[in-house]
Scaffold this motif. Structure first.
Motif, short mmCIF file in Angstrom:
data_model
loop_
_atom_site.label_atom_id
_atom_site.label_comp_id
_atom_site.label_asym_id
_atom_site.label_seq_id
_atom_site.Cartn_x
_atom_site.Cartn_y
_atom_site.Cartn_z
N ALA A 157 -10.84 -31.13 -40.69
CA ALA A 157 -11.71 -30.23 -39.92
C ALA A 157 -12.88 -30.96 -39.27
O ALA A 157 -13.35 -30.56 -38.20
CB ALA A 157 -12.22 -29.11 -40.82
N TYR A 158 -13.34 -32.03 -39.93
CA TYR A 158 -14.48 -32.78 -39.40
C TYR A 158 -14.07 -34.18 -38.95
O TYR A 158 -14.90 -35.09 -38.86
CB TYR A 158 -15.57 -32.89 -40.46
CG TYR A 158 -16.14 -31.56 -40.89
CD1 TYR A 158 -17.15 -30.94 -40.15
CD2 TYR A 158 -15.67 -30.91 -42.02
CE1 TYR A 158 -17.67 -29.72 -40.53
CE2 TYR A 158 -16.18 -29.67 -42.41
CZ TYR A 158 -17.18 -29.08 -41.66
OH TYR A 158 -17.69 -27.87 -42.04
N SER A 159 -12.81 -34.36 -38.65
CA SER A 159 -12.30 -35.67 -38.24
C SER A 159 -12.84 -36.07 -36.88
O SER A 159 -13.36 -35.25 -36.11
CB SER A 159 -10.77 -35.65 -38.20
OG SER A 159 -10.33 -34.76 -37.17
N ARG A 163 -14.13 -33.69 -33.78
CA ARG A 163 -15.49 -33.85 -33.25
C ARG A 163 -15.46 -34.19 -31.76
O ARG A 163 -16.27 -33.68 -30.98
CB ARG A 163 -16.24 -34.95 -34.01
CG ARG A 163 -16.54 -34.62 -35.47
CD ARG A 163 -17.64 -35.52 -36.02
NE ARG A 163 -17.42 -36.93 -35.80
CZ ARG A 163 -16.71 -37.73 -36.59
NH1 ARG A 163 -16.14 -37.23 -37.70
NH2 ARG A 163 -16.57 -39.02 -36.33
N GLN A 164 -14.52 -35.01 -31.35
CA GLN A 164 -14.40 -35.38 -29.94
C GLN A 164 -14.04 -34.16 -29.09
O GLN A 164 -14.58 -33.98 -27.99
CB GLN A 164 -13.36 -36.49 -29.76
CG GLN A 164 -13.13 -36.94 -28.33
CD GLN A 164 -14.33 -37.69 -27.74
OE1 GLN A 164 -15.27 -38.03 -28.46
NE2 GLN A 164 -14.30 -37.95 -26.44
N LEU A 182 -22.53 -32.40 -34.13
CA LEU A 182 -21.17 -31.91 -33.89
C LEU A 182 -20.59 -31.23 -35.13
O LEU A 182 -19.91 -30.20 -35.04
CB LEU A 182 -20.27 -33.06 -33.43
CG LEU A 182 -20.62 -33.65 -32.06
CD1 LEU A 182 -19.77 -34.88 -31.79
CD2 LEU A 182 -20.43 -32.61 -30.96
N GLU A 183 -20.86 -31.82 -36.30
CA GLU A 183 -20.36 -31.20 -37.53
C GLU A 183 -21.02 -29.85 -37.78
O GLU A 183 -20.39 -28.91 -38.26
CB GLU A 183 -20.56 -32.15 -38.71
CG GLU A 183 -19.68 -33.39 -38.63
CD GLU A 183 -19.71 -34.21 -39.91
OE1 GLU A 183 -20.52 -33.91 -40.80
OE2 GLU A 183 -18.90 -35.16 -40.00
N ALA A 184 -22.29 -29.73 -37.42
CA ALA A 184 -22.97 -28.44 -37.55
C ALA A 184 -22.36 -27.43 -36.59
O ALA A 184 -22.21 -26.25 -36.93
CB ALA A 184 -24.46 -28.60 -37.29
#
Length: 284
Positions: A157-159, A163-164, A182-184
């Motif tokens: 999910a946060y790869s 993120r891209q 981006l993770e937020a």
């Protein structure tokens, strides 16, 4: 060394509100499916001369819950007004991005804004209209992706790939957006309880009233590379209806959420507008 299948840090934590600094009262309002996290870098830059308050909207990650299946801009503004009253802020400077810009116009209409900086604001359409329908469909297409994301392990999910993809949607210069930001944004989307209710009830939202009658000093910031609500279609009403005294600025080389990639520029543009209102000098 961290392996490719684990995350070195935990996902970001929810934030009811970001509150920092001292000086002129400044309210920062995030966009749909976002959270106060998107304002962190701008808030840091504004805190030396403003008391900054950035709350989470009702139904959004970190914000208060709601009941039922109808949630509109007026209800979001009602809750923010309650928070301003709790803080003793009769009026304040407001900067809002996307949905936050729409709520900012509503608060300005209610007499709560000393100034308004609207950054790629939503709501520049009539109700109902084809333009409004197109925006709804664009966000509706994200629902399956968000639902799938909720069931993926963190390392997917946060790869970097996810993120891209998020960076491409929200920014122009993807490498300028921080990993934390981006993770937020990913977490905010996955925990937005208001997503479906606002989309379902969106066609019933009343349109913005005639902007020509707005007396609050407005600075409109249009984002040149906005992939969510492109300027050519969605900025037209703001450009045509806002009073002649309003600033109309095209911010070059940024996407829909420019705070993630250009916090210095956005903080400066907000600060100029706040300063101009205090000194009665027009910022150029």
């Amino acid at each position: 060394m961290t392996s490719g299948t684990t995350r070195p840090t935990a996902p970001p934590a929810p934030m009811r509100a970001l509150h920092t600094g001292s000086g002129e009262p400044l309210l920062l309002l995030h966009g749909f499916m976002m959270s106060p996290h998107c304002w962190e870098q701008v808030a840091q830059r504004m805190a030396s001369h403003c008391e900054v308050f950035a709350p989470a909207f009702t139904g959004h990650w970190g914000g208060p819950d709601f009941e039922g299946w109808y949630l509109d801009v007026s209800a979001l503004a009602d809750r923010v007004e309650d928070q301003l009253d709790e803080m003793g802020w009769r009026t304040c400077h407001i900067a809002g991005n996307s949905l936050g810009g729409w709520v900012g116009f509503e608060l300005a209409r209610r007499g709560r804004a000393r100034t308004l900086t609207a950054i790629a604001p939503a709501g520049g359409w009539q109700t109902p209209s084809a333009i409004q329908f197109r925006v709804g469909l664009k966000f509706l297409s994200l629902v399956p992706l968000v639902e799938i994301g909720k069931h993926l392990p963190d390392y997917i999910a946060y790869s970097g790939l996810v993120r891209q993809a998020v960076a491409l949607l929200l920014t122009k210069n993807t490498s300028a957006a921080s990993r934390a930001g981006l993770e937020a944004a990913i977490t905010s989307a996955m925990h937005c309880k208001a997503m479906l209710p606002m989309l379902v009830s969106g066609l019933r939202f009343p349109a913005l009233e005639n902007l020509a009658t707005l007396r609050t000093p407005v600075r409109l910031l249009m984002c040149e590379n906005d992939r969510i609500i492109p300027n050519r279609t969605f900025a037209r009403r703001f450009l045509e209806e806002l009073p002649e005294s309003a600033d109309r600025i095209l911010v070059h080389d940024v996407g829909h959420v420019p705070m993630l990639e250009a916090p210095d520029r956005i903080a400066t543009l907000i600060a100029e507008h706040v300063y101009a209102s205090r000194t009665r000098l027009r910022a150029v």
